[in-house]
Write an enzyme that holds these catalytic residues in place. Structure first.
Site, short mmCIF file in Angstrom:
data_model
loop_
_atom_site.label_atom_id
_atom_site.label_comp_id
_atom_site.label_asym_id
_atom_site.label_seq_id
_atom_site.Cartn_x
_atom_site.Cartn_y
_atom_site.Cartn_z
N ASN A 171 33.28 28.17 43.00
CA ASN A 171 34.22 28.59 41.96
C ASN A 171 35.61 28.71 42.56
O ASN A 171 35.76 29.14 43.71
CB ASN A 171 33.74 29.97 41.46
N GLU A 199 36.63 30.84 45.79
CA GLU A 199 38.00 30.71 46.30
C GLU A 199 38.06 30.38 47.79
O GLU A 199 38.75 31.04 48.56
CB GLU A 199 38.79 31.99 45.99
N HIS A 229 42.66 30.62 35.06
CA HIS A 229 43.66 31.67 34.85
C HIS A 229 45.01 30.98 34.63
O HIS A 229 45.68 30.59 35.58
CB HIS A 229 43.72 32.61 36.06
N ASP A 267 41.76 32.84 30.98
CA ASP A 267 42.72 33.69 30.27
C ASP A 267 44.09 33.02 30.34
O ASP A 267 44.33 32.16 31.19
CB ASP A 267 42.75 35.16 30.75
N GLU A 271 36.60 31.68 34.04
CA GLU A 271 37.39 32.91 33.95
C GLU A 271 38.65 32.68 33.11
O GLU A 271 39.75 33.12 33.47
CB GLU A 271 37.79 33.40 35.36
C1 XIL Z 1 39.34 40.50 39.11
C2 XIL Z 1 38.93 41.57 38.13
O1 XIL Z 1 39.20 41.13 36.84
C3 XIL Z 1 39.68 42.86 38.41
O2 XIL Z 1 39.19 43.91 37.60
C4 XIL Z 1 39.55 43.23 39.89
O3 XIL Z 1 40.34 44.35 40.16
C5 XIL Z 1 39.97 42.07 40.76
O4 XIL Z 1 39.20 40.93 40.44
N1 XIL Z 1 39.22 35.56 40.42
C6 XIL Z 1 37.93 36.03 40.40
C7 XIL Z 1 37.63 37.32 39.74
O5 XIL Z 1 37.01 35.33 40.83
O6 XIL Z 1 36.57 37.99 40.35
C8 XIL Z 1 38.84 38.22 39.69
O7 XIL Z 1 38.51 39.37 38.92
C9 XIL Z 1 40.02 37.47 39.10
C10 XIL Z 1 40.36 36.27 39.93
#
Ligand code: XIL
Length: 556
Positions: A201, A160, A237, A268, A266
């Site tokens: 990422n 990020e 996400h 979802d 990641e």
């Molecule tokens: C999130 C986890 O899912 C949570 O449990 C934690 O509290 C915060 O981080 N981007 C990322 C992940 O790269 O590491 C994050 O994960 C979600 C967003």
């Protein structure tokens, strides 16, 4: 046994066979777990793992082991977990995940070495020299611990680093070290493990947009400098209320064309609660579209879902009122999204040839000298690939130019000419690229304004960034306002040599008619102050061995 009862038995047996034949098991049951299908397509399908349920919930462990062939630690490898105070390394959570993966024959993606979040305060307060040293030491210890572990194959080295507009995120890393920390982090990771695949990422980089283009440019330039960036991680996400991002497959492909691996890291797909059947169906479509985009790109290694059960998901804590983002519900029952992922991995090519329904008549509002808003009633899609968005066209004789694209049933058009009548209509697109019929057209006329119209001079200069025997990337095409007043829109035209086709573009809305390409500003880069400039880019294919590129660019 009497003759009568034995023939009755035979009839019943036959009936039973017939019933078994006529009522197929659901496709998800029919053919095995996700990991089997992913493996046979040469991809991984993974999940993030949380250490709590992994240590004490049988059902969690069972599904995680059976369904997935790749895992990522949801939190256990982050800096706050592995080095909470300087020089004090703790690997209990990270080891638990690596051990589970080893037992279940899964590959581990290390997440994440350098991030602005979940990093202890002691790091954030360091001065430049000490911070760089702490970063290098952290990477060397964490990557080094698993360098010889066969399960751990890749790392998110930086996470990020961009803002959504494509500027560097002004994190404590950037504010203290400038952007040099990124190359330094990759070099430290390579020094600690010469084999691991090293990734950058980020989120909101699924489709082609300003942020993914900034990432593309950074990866391209780092690799030109010999910085060991092997892989681009696209978080994924998503949320059904924001629409499915545009040009995901093309975006994956343009990174692949830089020579890096890509992966969805990641995934979802959240929804506004409460959950219902319609939202589940839309969600399933999003999952299917992401999986299909990865399947369509050879360099896409696989897909990691950010957890698998709604019982344990970060969404509810992070996005109030939203949830149900995963592929099992909180009772470990498979959702339609599970079936979508399963069937995409198990299935062949998309067979959706059913276009979405025709959208309603657009209605225009907020018409100015250079812009207008349109809204129309939404289309639905029943072909399986799901509604992807809408194209808005101007009625103009034989080829109607595309004025813009939207993932929702409204759009704000910019870069229009002042005092001009526009007759416009809308077509819906689905995930397989089928286009609906034309909506009825609506007509509006832009005002004479008084404000600066798009008129005034401009120039466009294209640079061939890279080329190969059958294609090339022109990037940037720099558009400069050479007039003395602000411009509120621009149009660049150029001619493709015979046999060339545009295969992708970014930061402009591109339409092609014959060999003539028209690139109009996107809705975020149309405004140019006097002497101001912006840029866009495109990729084209050409007959193998042909060495031509477009001879010039005209701006209006
Ligand atoms: C999130 C986890 O899912 C949570 O449990 C934690 O509290 C915060 O981080 N981007 C990322 C992940 O790269 O590491 C994050 O994960 C979600 C967003």
């Amino acid at each position: 046994m009497s003759v009568r009862s034995s023939s009755l038995l035979r009839v019943l047996t036959l009936l039973g066979m017939l019933v078994a034949f006529l009522v197929p098991a659901t496709s998800a049951e029919a053919s095995g777990p996700l990991r089997t299908h992913a493996a046979s397509r040469g991809k991984f399908i993974g999940t993030a793992l949380a250490t709590g349920p992994l240590s004490n919930e049988t059902q969690y462990r069972t599904i995680a082991g059976q369904e997935f062939n790749q895992v990522t630690a949801e939190n256990a490898m982050k800096w706050e977990s592995t080095e909470p105070s300087q020089g004090q390394f703790t690997f209990s959570g990270a080891d638990a995940i690596v051990n589970f993966a080893t037992q279940n024959n899964q590959q581990v993606h290390g997440h994440t070495l350098v991030w602005h979040s979940q990093t202890p305060g002691w790091v954030q307060g360091l001065g430049a020299t000490a911070m760089r040293t702490a970063m290098q030491n952290h990477i060397s210890q964490v990557v080094g611990r698993y360098a010889d572990n066969a399960a751990v194959v890749s790392w998110d080295v930086v996470n990020e680093v961009f803002d959504d507009n494509g500027n560097m995120r002004t994190s404590f890393w950037y504010n203290t070290l400038g952007s040099s920390y990124i190359a330094d982090a990759f070099r430290a990771a390579r020094a600690a493990d010469s084999n691991a695949r090293l990734c950058i990422n980020d989120y909101n980089v699924e489709g082609i947009n300003a942020k993914s283009t900034a990432m593309y440019n950074l990866v391209s330039s780092l690799r030109q400098q010999g910085v060991p960036v092997d892989c681009v991680g696209i978080q994924g996400h998503l949320a059904i209320q924001y629409g499915f991002p545009g040009q995901v497959q093309q975006n994956l492909q343009r990174f692949a064309d830089l020579g890096v691996q890509v992966r969805i890291t990641e995934l979802d797909v959240r929804m506004q609660m409460p959950r219902d059947a319609t939202k589940d169906t839309t969600q399933a479509t999003y999952y299917r579209n992401v999986v299909n985009a990865c399947l369509a790109v050879t360099a896409c290694a696989g897909i990691t879902i950010w957890g698998f059960t709604d019982r344990y998901s970060w969404v509810g804590d992070t996005f109030p009122g939203e949830g149900a983002a995963l592929i099992y519900n909180e009772n470990y029952e498979q959702k339609p999204s599970y079936t979508a992922v399963h069937d995409a991995l198990a299935g062949g090519t998309s067979t959706d040839t059913t276009p979405p329904t025709t959208p309603g008549t657009p209605s225009a509002s907020n018409v100015t000298g250079s812009s207008a808003s349109l809204t129309w009633s939404a289309s639905t899609d029943s072909g399986g690939s799901g509604l992807a968005g809408y194209n808005v066209y101007r009625e103009q004789g034989t080829t109607d130019p595309l004025l813009g694209q939207s993932s929702t049933n409204s759009i704000s058009l910019t870069g229009l000419s002042a005092n001009t009548q526009y007759q416009v209509y809308v077509r819906a697109r689905d995930g397989a690229g089928n286009l609906s019929g034309n909506s009825p057209a609506t007509t509006f006329t832009t005002t004479t304004g008084g404000g600066p119209g798009p008129g005034g001079g401009c120039t466009a200069v294209g640079t061939v960034q890279t080329q190969w025997s059958s294609g090339y990337v022109v990037q940037p095409v720099t558009v400069t306002n050479t007039g003395t007043s602000a411009k509120s829109g621009w149009t660049v035209t150029f001619t493709l040599p015979a046999g060339h086709t545009v295969t992708g573009s970014w930061n402009a809305v591109v339409t092609v008619s014959g060999q003539t390409v028209t690139a109009r500003n996107a809705n975020y880069n149309g405004n140019l102050a006097p002497s101001g400039s912006t840029s866009f880019g495109f990729q084209a294919s050409r007959p193998n061995g042909n060495t031509q590129t477009p001879p010039g660019y005209t701006c209006a």
